[in-house]
Design a protein around this motif. Structure first.
Motif, PDB file in Angstrom:
ATOM      1  N   VAL A  18       1.077  -1.106   0.222  1.00  0.00           N
ATOM      2  CA  VAL A  18       0.091   0.121   0.156  1.00  0.00           C
ATOM      3  C   VAL A  18       0.628   1.045  -0.199  1.00  0.00           C
ATOM      4  O   VAL A  18       1.376   1.385   0.882  1.00  0.00           O
ATOM      5  CB  VAL A  18      -0.718  -0.064   1.238  1.00  0.00           C
ATOM      6  CG1 VAL A  18      -1.831   1.210   1.483  1.00  0.00           C
ATOM      7  CG2 VAL A  18      -2.327  -1.720   1.642  1.00  0.00           C
ATOM      8  N   SER A  19       0.584   2.118  -1.055  1.00  0.00           N
ATOM      9  CA  SER A  19       1.930   3.637  -1.265  1.00  0.00           C
ATOM     10  C   SER A  19       0.764   4.055  -1.487  1.00  0.00           C
ATOM     11  O   SER A  19      -0.678   4.870  -2.212  1.00  0.00           O
ATOM     12  CB  SER A  19       2.389   3.161  -2.508  1.00  0.00           C
ATOM     13  OG  SER A  19       2.318   3.223  -3.124  1.00  0.00           O
ATOM     14  N   SER A  20       0.448   5.740  -0.900  1.00  0.00           N
ATOM     15  CA  SER A  20      -0.202   6.695  -0.492  1.00  0.00           C
ATOM     16  C   SER A  20       0.795   8.315  -1.581  1.00  0.00           C
ATOM     17  O   SER A  20       1.942   8.550  -0.446  1.00  0.00           O
ATOM     18  CB  SER A  20      -1.057   6.847  -0.223  1.00  0.00           C
ATOM     19  OG  SER A  20      -0.151   7.410   1.446  1.00  0.00           O
ATOM     20  N   ASP A  21       0.892   8.497  -2.659  1.00  0.00           N
ATOM     21  CA  ASP A  21       1.646   9.705  -2.870  1.00  0.00           C
ATOM     22  C   ASP A  21       1.021  10.311  -2.630  1.00  0.00           C
ATOM     23  O   ASP A  21       1.961  12.040  -1.689  1.00  0.00           O
ATOM     24  CB  ASP A  21       1.900   9.755  -4.455  1.00  0.00           C
ATOM     25  CG  ASP A  21       3.222   7.917  -4.634  1.00  0.00           C
ATOM     26  OD1 ASP A  21       3.326   7.541  -3.158  1.00  0.00           O
ATOM     27  OD2 ASP A  21       2.878   7.543  -5.532  1.00  0.00           O
ATOM     28  N   ALA A  22      -0.144  10.683  -3.008  1.00  0.00           N
ATOM     29  CA  ALA A  22      -0.920  12.300  -3.076  1.00  0.00           C
ATOM     30  C   ALA A  22      -1.958  11.768  -2.283  1.00  0.00           C
ATOM     31  O   ALA A  22      -2.635  10.739  -2.797  1.00  0.00           O
ATOM     32  CB  ALA A  22      -0.704  12.974  -4.194  1.00  0.00           C
ATOM     33  N   ASP A  23      -2.908  13.191  -1.670  1.00  0.00           N
ATOM     34  CA  ASP A  23      -4.166  12.575  -1.697  1.00  0.00           C
ATOM     35  C   ASP A  23      -5.276  12.815  -2.334  1.00  0.00           C
ATOM     36  O   ASP A  23      -5.075  13.600  -3.073  1.00  0.00           O
ATOM     37  CB  ASP A  23      -4.403  14.051   0.108  1.00  0.00           C
ATOM     38  CG  ASP A  23      -3.632  13.805   1.495  1.00  0.00           C
ATOM     39  OD1 ASP A  23      -3.197  13.070   1.445  1.00  0.00           O
ATOM     40  OD2 ASP A  23      -3.477  15.007   1.453  1.00  0.00           O
TER      41      ASP A  23
END
Length: 55
Positions: A34-39
């Motif tokens: 799981v990766s969240s680069d930008a909101d």
């Protein structure tokens, strides 16, 4: 007759063990991290639903 019954019980136990083992191992190592680069943003979507805008 008893030999057939014992063979069936052993076959059912082996099948159940194999099924449980497969279900426990299924999917391990295959899911991406799981990766969240930008909101997340709604960009230009309306903030009010279309049904409320009709009234």
């Amino acid at each position: 007759m008893e030999i057939i019954g014992i063979a069936i019980v052993i076959l059912v136990l082996i099948t159940a063990t194999a099924t449980i083992s497969t279900l426990l191992k299924d999917g391990r190592g295959h899911t991406p991290p799981v990766s969240s680069d930008a909101d997340w943003t709604a960009l230009d979507l309306p903030s009010v639903s279309y049904t409320l805008r009709n009234f």
